[in-house]
Design a protein around this motif. Sequence first.
Motif, short mmCIF file in Angstrom:
data_model
loop_
_atom_site.label_atom_id
_atom_site.label_comp_id
_atom_site.label_asym_id
_atom_site.label_seq_id
_atom_site.Cartn_x
_atom_site.Cartn_y
_atom_site.Cartn_z
N LYS A 1 -1.16 -4.03 1.19
CA LYS A 1 -1.81 -4.31 -0.08
C LYS A 1 -2.98 -5.28 0.05
CE LYS A 1 -0.90 -5.93 -4.75
NZ LYS A 1 0.11 -6.41 -5.68
N SER A 2 -2.86 -6.29 0.89
CA SER A 2 -3.86 -7.36 0.96
C SER A 2 -5.22 -6.83 1.41
CB SER A 2 -3.40 -8.49 1.87
OG SER A 2 -3.10 -8.00 3.14
N VAL B 1 6.75 -9.03 2.39
CA VAL B 1 6.90 -8.07 1.30
C VAL B 1 6.18 -8.59 0.05
CG1 VAL B 1 8.57 -6.89 -0.20
CG2 VAL B 1 9.10 -7.26 2.22
N ASP B 2 5.43 -7.72 -0.62
CA ASP B 2 4.74 -8.09 -1.85
C ASP B 2 5.77 -8.26 -2.98
OD1 ASP B 2 2.02 -8.25 -3.26
OD2 ASP B 2 3.12 -6.81 -4.49
N SER B 3 5.68 -9.36 -3.70
CA SER B 3 6.68 -9.66 -4.73
C SER B 3 6.63 -8.72 -5.93
CB SER B 3 6.53 -11.11 -5.21
OG SER B 3 5.24 -11.30 -5.76
N THR B 4 5.48 -8.06 -6.16
CA THR B 4 5.36 -7.17 -7.31
C THR B 4 5.70 -5.72 -6.98
OG1 THR B 4 3.00 -6.81 -6.90
CG2 THR B 4 3.61 -8.63 -8.38
N ASP B 5 5.65 -5.35 -5.71
CA ASP B 5 5.94 -3.98 -5.29
C ASP B 5 6.54 -4.01 -3.88
OD1 ASP B 5 6.10 -1.33 -4.56
OD2 ASP B 5 4.01 -0.86 -5.04
N PRO B 6 7.87 -3.84 -3.78
CA PRO B 6 8.51 -3.96 -2.46
C PRO B 6 8.15 -2.86 -1.46
CG PRO B 6 10.12 -3.47 -4.17
CD PRO B 6 8.82 -3.65 -4.85
N SER B 7 7.36 -1.87 -1.86
CA SER B 7 6.92 -0.85 -0.90
C SER B 7 5.60 -1.26 -0.25
CB SER B 7 6.76 0.50 -1.59
OG SER B 7 5.66 0.48 -2.48
N GLN B 8 5.05 -2.41 -0.68
CA GLN B 8 3.79 -2.89 -0.13
C GLN B 8 3.97 -4.25 0.53
OE1 GLN B 8 0.92 -2.83 -3.32
NE2 GLN B 8 0.72 -0.61 -3.22
#
Length: 157
Positions: free
Chosen positions: A33-34, A46-53
């Motif tokens: 994501k970044s 792991v991205d806190s808003t979307d665990p697939s990212q």
Amino acid sequence: MAFQTSVNQKLAVGVVGDFYDESPRRTDPYTIKSSSAGSIGCAYTVDSTDPSQVNLGGAGVFAGIAVNGKEFVRNGLAASQAFAQYAEAELCTMGRIWLSIAGDVAVGNAAYFNTTTGVITAAASGETISGATEIPNSKFILVKASSTEPMCVLQLG
């Protein structure tokens, strides 16, 4: 052009992000994501808003170290291990992988990742390093010294 007068006496070792051996391993696919997407051999959380990212570095849950540089899609013809934003990456949380580490590394050191750049460094387990987080259950098991950046094998899990 002069004739070749010498040859290497030893084979080169390891490729950053490749597995060292056939020991058990665990990898999971994630979308990066970044916007500063990083590269093979960097750590992600792991991205806190979307665990697939995942995000490069970060302070969240450790997602793994990007591995298998020969398996991800590259744009263009230039040789690179860098990811583009929203690329798919394979992240390792268990196994033995080759890394190139800047700085001193000793067998038995733990791995730490920079929370901004995802770059991995080595230090004794339990140390407090500003801007870095220790990777749980990690230790360097092999170090091939060089004058600039040694090739190392990091065991995860």
